[in-house]
Design a protein around this motif. Structure first.
Motif, PDB file in Angstrom:
ATOM      1  N   GLU A 190      -6.906   9.473   5.688  1.00  0.00           N
ATOM      2  CA  GLU A 190      -6.652   8.036   5.671  1.00  0.00           C
ATOM      3  C   GLU A 190      -7.962   7.285   5.883  1.00  0.00           C
ATOM      4  OE1 GLU A 190      -3.280   6.824   8.163  1.00  0.00           O
ATOM      5  OE2 GLU A 190      -2.710   8.937   8.273  1.00  0.00           O
ATOM      6  N   VAL A 191      -7.945   5.995   5.525  1.00  0.00           N
ATOM      7  CA  VAL A 191      -9.092   5.119   5.758  1.00  0.00           C
ATOM      8  C   VAL A 191      -8.581   3.811   6.346  1.00  0.00           C
ATOM      9  CG1 VAL A 191     -10.547   6.140   3.971  1.00  0.00           C
ATOM     10  CG2 VAL A 191      -9.043   4.235   3.383  1.00  0.00           C
ATOM     11  N   CYS A 192      -9.433   3.132   7.091  1.00  0.00           N
ATOM     12  CA  CYS A 192      -9.069   1.860   7.725  1.00  0.00           C
ATOM     13  C   CYS A 192      -9.653   0.713   6.915  1.00  0.00           C
ATOM     14  CB  CYS A 192      -9.597   1.812   9.162  1.00  0.00           C
ATOM     15  SG  CYS A 192      -8.875   3.055  10.241  1.00  0.00           S
ATOM     16  N   PRO A 193      -8.808  -0.199   6.439  1.00  0.00           N
ATOM     17  CA  PRO A 193      -9.314  -1.327   5.659  1.00  0.00           C
ATOM     18  C   PRO A 193     -10.030  -2.351   6.541  1.00  0.00           C
ATOM     19  CG  PRO A 193      -6.960  -1.555   6.000  1.00  0.00           C
ATOM     20  CD  PRO A 193      -7.347  -0.230   6.583  1.00  0.00           C
ATOM     21  N   ALA A 194     -10.617  -3.354   5.898  1.00  0.00           N
ATOM     22  CA  ALA A 194     -11.308  -4.427   6.619  1.00  0.00           C
ATOM     23  C   ALA A 194     -10.383  -5.053   7.653  1.00  0.00           C
ATOM     24  CB  ALA A 194     -11.786  -5.498   5.639  1.00  0.00           C
ATOM     25  N   LYS A 195     -10.948  -5.388   8.782  1.00  0.00           N
ATOM     26  CA  LYS A 195     -10.247  -6.058   9.887  1.00  0.00           C
ATOM     27  C   LYS A 195      -9.112  -5.224  10.475  1.00  0.00           C
ATOM     28  CE  LYS A 195     -11.277 -10.690   8.254  1.00  0.00           C
ATOM     29  NZ  LYS A 195     -10.732 -12.009   7.978  1.00  0.00           N
ATOM     30  N   TRP A 196      -9.096  -3.924  10.187  1.00  0.00           N
ATOM     31  CA  TRP A 196      -8.041  -3.054  10.712  1.00  0.00           C
ATOM     32  C   TRP A 196      -8.029  -3.107  12.226  1.00  0.00           C
ATOM     33  CZ3 TRP A 196      -8.180   1.233  13.943  1.00  0.00           C
ATOM     34  CH2 TRP A 196      -7.008   1.993  14.023  1.00  0.00           C
ATOM     35  N   GLU A 197      -6.853  -3.213  12.786  1.00  0.00           N
ATOM     36  CA  GLU A 197      -6.646  -3.149  14.228  1.00  0.00           C
ATOM     37  C   GLU A 197      -5.719  -1.978  14.527  1.00  0.00           C
ATOM     38  OE1 GLU A 197      -7.985  -4.987  16.655  1.00  0.00           O
ATOM     39  OE2 GLU A 197      -8.983  -6.485  15.399  1.00  0.00           O
ATOM     40  N   GLY A 233      -2.860   0.345  15.281  1.00  0.00           N
ATOM     41  CA  GLY A 233      -1.434   0.171  15.067  1.00  0.00           C
ATOM     42  C   GLY A 233      -1.084  -0.406  13.705  1.00  0.00           C
ATOM     43  N   GLU A 234      -2.075  -0.964  13.024  1.00  0.00           N
ATOM     44  CA  GLU A 234      -1.830  -1.521  11.689  1.00  0.00           C
ATOM     45  C   GLU A 234      -1.852  -0.409  10.645  1.00  0.00           C
ATOM     46  OE1 GLU A 234      -4.720  -4.593  10.969  1.00  0.00           O
ATOM     47  OE2 GLU A 234      -3.738  -5.984  12.357  1.00  0.00           O
ATOM     48  N   GLU A 235      -1.403  -0.764   9.438  1.00  0.00           N
ATOM     49  CA  GLU A 235      -1.369   0.179   8.341  1.00  0.00           C
ATOM     50  C   GLU A 235      -2.760   0.584   7.907  1.00  0.00           C
ATOM     51  OE1 GLU A 235       0.830  -0.029   4.419  1.00  0.00           O
ATOM     52  OE2 GLU A 235       2.136  -1.241   5.721  1.00  0.00           O
ATOM     53  N   THR A 236      -2.891   1.838   7.519  1.00  0.00           N
ATOM     54  CA  THR A 236      -4.132   2.345   6.947  1.00  0.00           C
ATOM     55  C   THR A 236      -3.887   2.596   5.469  1.00  0.00           C
ATOM     56  OG1 THR A 236      -3.515   4.609   7.506  1.00  0.00           O
ATOM     57  CG2 THR A 236      -4.857   3.411   9.114  1.00  0.00           C
ATOM     58  N   LEU A 237      -4.878   3.119   4.788  1.00  0.00           N
ATOM     59  CA  LEU A 237      -4.757   3.467   3.377  1.00  0.00           C
ATOM     60  C   LEU A 237      -4.938   4.962   3.213  1.00  0.00           C
ATOM     61  CD1 LEU A 237      -7.065   0.655   1.945  1.00  0.00           C
ATOM     62  CD2 LEU A 237      -4.548   0.656   1.999  1.00  0.00           C
ATOM     63  N   ALA A 238      -4.224   5.527   2.239  1.00  0.00           N
ATOM     64  CA  ALA A 238      -4.394   6.930   1.877  1.00  0.00           C
ATOM     65  C   ALA A 238      -4.987   6.952   0.474  1.00  0.00           C
ATOM     66  CB  ALA A 238      -3.065   7.672   1.922  1.00  0.00           C
ATOM     67  N   ASP A 292      -3.420   7.096  -7.555  1.00  0.00           N
ATOM     68  CA  ASP A 292      -2.402   6.059  -7.735  1.00  0.00           C
ATOM     69  C   ASP A 292      -2.795   4.739  -7.099  1.00  0.00           C
ATOM     70  OD1 ASP A 292      -0.846   7.892  -9.064  1.00  0.00           O
ATOM     71  OD2 ASP A 292       0.327   8.439  -7.292  1.00  0.00           O
ATOM     72  N   LEU A 293      -3.706   4.770  -6.133  1.00  0.00           N
ATOM     73  CA  LEU A 293      -4.094   3.552  -5.411  1.00  0.00           C
ATOM     74  C   LEU A 293      -5.244   2.804  -6.107  1.00  0.00           C
ATOM     75  CD1 LEU A 293      -3.337   2.082  -2.777  1.00  0.00           C
ATOM     76  CD2 LEU A 293      -5.069   3.426  -1.617  1.00  0.00           C
ATOM     77  N   VAL A 294      -5.960   3.493  -7.000  1.00  0.00           N
ATOM     78  CA  VAL A 294      -7.116   2.898  -7.668  1.00  0.00           C
ATOM     79  C   VAL A 294      -6.703   1.631  -8.421  1.00  0.00           C
ATOM     80  CG1 VAL A 294      -8.882   3.237  -9.450  1.00  0.00           C
ATOM     81  CG2 VAL A 294      -8.331   5.099  -7.870  1.00  0.00           C
ATOM     82  N   GLY A 295      -7.390   0.539  -8.149  1.00  0.00           N
ATOM     83  CA  GLY A 295      -7.156  -0.729  -8.833  1.00  0.00           C
ATOM     84  C   GLY A 295      -5.942  -1.506  -8.368  1.00  0.00           C
ATOM     85  N   LYS A 296      -5.285  -1.053  -7.314  1.00  0.00           N
ATOM     86  CA  LYS A 296      -4.071  -1.721  -6.843  1.00  0.00           C
ATOM     87  C   LYS A 296      -4.252  -2.426  -5.500  1.00  0.00           C
ATOM     88  CE  LYS A 296      -1.134   1.086  -9.585  1.00  0.00           C
ATOM     89  NZ  LYS A 296      -0.330   2.238  -9.693  1.00  0.00           N
ATOM     90  N   ILE A 297      -5.469  -2.520  -5.054  1.00  0.00           N
ATOM     91  CA  ILE A 297      -5.731  -3.205  -3.770  1.00  0.00           C
ATOM     92  C   ILE A 297      -6.322  -4.555  -4.062  1.00  0.00           C
ATOM     93  CG2 ILE A 297      -7.025  -3.134  -1.622  1.00  0.00           C
ATOM     94  CD1 ILE A 297      -6.879  -0.093  -1.765  1.00  0.00           C
TER      95      ILE A 297
END
Length: 188
Positions: free
Chosen positions: A165-172, A174-179, A183-188
């Protein structure tokens, strides 16, 4: 400046002022836990006590996360003691204040201002394996924020425990991360 991410801390031994005593600190002390090497220009100055005081105010939170703070300047351990004894802000410090009068540690982290014999404002977060995971360097007039440093450490600890997993900008915490995936390419 070369990238220090995922590199091991070079060996060092130094004297520090800590809880009313002079102690020896070495690179071996950084292994087996999370550590922060927090370089600053000089004792008895202006921005430096605001940063070190901010770290002192958040020190319990760092300790709960298993993180030790080491402040480092090219001052002597005697100067650290004198500053600790004379400043209400610095008197709050419970973490080791490393003395680097030779500048060797400061140079090994590539934050020495040679013409001044002082350190840049460099922050290095080191994982339990002794490898640097976060680097931040600010110019002399820009102070750092302990709460933001703590947020980054929480993210680094999360990623270490969850390597897919990776933590997006401003991640705190308990918040959602990204895997990351195709399938995720170009969808953020």
């Amino acid at each position: 400046m070369a990238s220090y991410i995922n590199t091991e801390v070079k060996p060092f031994t130094a004297t520090a002022y800590h809880n009313g005593e002079f102690i020896q600190v070495s690179s071996d002390d950084l292994k087996g836990k999370w550590s922060v090497m927090f370089f600053y220009p000089a004792d008895f100055t202006f921005v430096c006590p605001t940063e070190l005081g901010d770290l002192a105010d958040h020190y319990d939170e760092f300790q709960k996360r298993g993180v030790e703070i080491y402040s480092v300047s090219t001052d002597t351990h005697f100067t650290h003691k004198a500053w600790h004894d004379s400043s209400e802000t610095i008197n709050k410090i419970q973490y080791p204040m490393i003395a680097d009068p030779s500048g060797n540690i400061t140079r090994d982290f590539d934050v020495m201002i040679e013409e001044a014999g002082l350190a840049d404002r460099g922050t290095f977060v080191i994982d339990p394996d002794g490898k640097i995971q976060i680097v931040e360097i600010n110019s002399g007039g820009i102070g750092r924020d302990a709460a933001e440093l703590l947020r980054k450490i929480k993210a680094a600890q999360y990623i270490r425990a969850n390597p897919n997993e990776v933590c997006p900008a401003k991640w705190e915490e308990g918040e959602e991360t990204l895997a990351p995936s195709l399938d995720l390419v170009g969808k953020i």
